[in-house]
Design a protein around this motif. Structure first.
Motif: not given
Length: 400
Positions: A345-357
């Motif tokens: 939904r919302h045209g949402l793209v999340d960028l994750w850093d594997k060291r941070k959850t």
């Protein structure tokens, strides 16, 4: 400015003014190590020599811990530029542009390969390549990548394009233009495909995964396709991926029936070796997956999580939750520390850093409220997102 007095052999006092920029390179680099990034950026504007020195990777390598750059195989950018782009990405500083519009809602798929972006639209796979100013433009030549029915998912590997189709067939195009069709590979639509060194795997809504051997020669390309084996996987196949060596295949299903949503298959022994995700709720199917290496698998789907699986112990070792309780439809990792994930939904793209959850590094809203992100691709400067009605580009190399 440093002033020194130098006494010559004839005992004449030769006074010289030595500029900071006249110091040897090794002395200047030692000074650079004592400065912060803002001071280095200021020094870049002093003179051409300092600008050249501060453009080298040697001056910036000590700041590697401050930036998490995207690891990209075709990347030739200097370290300073990588850091700047990384800073923009994490701050959400970018230029958004439109690559393509669709007249009707669809589920486009996307791949980035050898500097070209490939996007599916209905029964076609369109190629985009950099034009003047490095802007992506559609290739003007006649597009030969057409299917009888709509494209499902496709891959671009080893100078081949391999695509699944709604009519159950598999289409293979080679660099030389040869087009091979595996008719009725499945009785129902072929939902996912992958290939490696002459091995082709496909999964279908008929709850089976099939393995094919591509027969080829150096002159004619593919001369035949032989079915090697067929695996029942318990439910409709929505995603699959081959390991880097091509010996193992991971398969994600809808998980309305069966024991687990993820099956691990040994293609050499032609047998299933394990199942993952038994703790998932019924209906929490796996929509996308990617091998990080031979021992690590990333998956995402309707359970609203990205999971990282250690295949040596067959356990989830880390997970990242979508904070608005939306499904993750797709993911793309650089194989290092960064994961992009597209939400439903919302045209949402999340960028994750594997060291941070705890929360994503940055979230990008690039569509309307009901717009899912069906596919993602990226290069060292840009992120590409395929939504239901358009394809968007986020360029992080812009100057603000």
């Amino acid at each position: 400015m440093i002033g020194t007095a130098i006494k010559s052999d004839d005992k004449e006092l030769d006074k010289r003014i030595i500029n900071f920029c006249d110091l040897p390179d090794d002395v200047l680099f030692s000074i650079f190590r004592k400065l912060d990034i803002k001071s280095l950026s200021t020094l870049c504007r002093v003179c051409c020599r300092l600008k050249d020195l501060l453009s080298s990777d040697h001056a910036w390598v000590l700041f590697s811990h401050n930036f998490n750059v995207i690891h990209f195989e075709e990347d030739v950018l200097p370290l300073k530029e990588k850091f700047r782009i990384s800073h923009n990405r994490e701050k959400g500083t970018c230029h958004e542009s439109l690559l393509a519009n669709f007249s009707k809602r669809q589920m486009p798929w996307m791949q980035y390969h050898n500097g070209n972006l490939w996007v599916s639209s209905k029964n076609e796979i369109q190629s985009y390549s950099p034009g003047r100013g490095k802007q992506l433009k559609v290739n003007k030549k006649n597009n030969p990548y057409k299917l009888q029915r709509d494209v499902t998912k496709f891959v671009t590997k080893e100078d081949r394009i391999v695509s699944g189709c709604l009519d159950g067939s598999i289409h293979i195009w080679e660099a030389g233009g040869t087009h091979t069709v595996v008719e009725k590979a499945h009785p129902l639509d072929t939902q996912a495909v992958d290939c490696h060194n002459g091995i082709l795997v496909s999964g279908s809504r008929d709850a089976t995964l099939k393995v094919f051997r591509l027969q080829s020669d150096n002159y004619s390309g593919i001369t035949g396709v032989e079915e090697k084996c067929c695996f029942p996987v318990g439910d409709r196949v929505w995603s699959l991926t081959l390991s880097q060596c091509g010996s193992f295949c991971a398969c994600g299903t809808a998980f309305c029936e069966g024991d687990a949503p993820i099956s691990l298959l040994d293609l050499n022994k032609q047998c299933a070796v394990n199942q993952l995700g038994t703790e998932h709720k019924i209906g929490a199917g796996v929509l996308d997956m990617q091998y990080e290496n031979e021992h690590t698998l990333l998956t995402c789907g309707y359970d609203t999580f990205i999971h990282m699986w250690d295949l040596r112990i067959n356990r989830c070792i880390c997970s990242w939750e979508q904070r608005f309780d939306s499904a993750y439809y797709c993911l793309k990792s650089d194989g290092h520390m960064n994961i992009f994930a597209g939400a439903s939904r919302h045209g949402l793209v999340d960028l994750w850093d594997k060291r941070k959850t705890s929360k994503p590094v940055q979230s990008f809203y690039i569509g309307h409220q009901n717009s899912p992100v069906y596919s993602l691709a990226f290069d060292s400067k840009r992120l590409y997102a395929a939504l239901d009605l358009q394809v968007k580009i986020l360029d992080f190399s812009c100057y603000q």
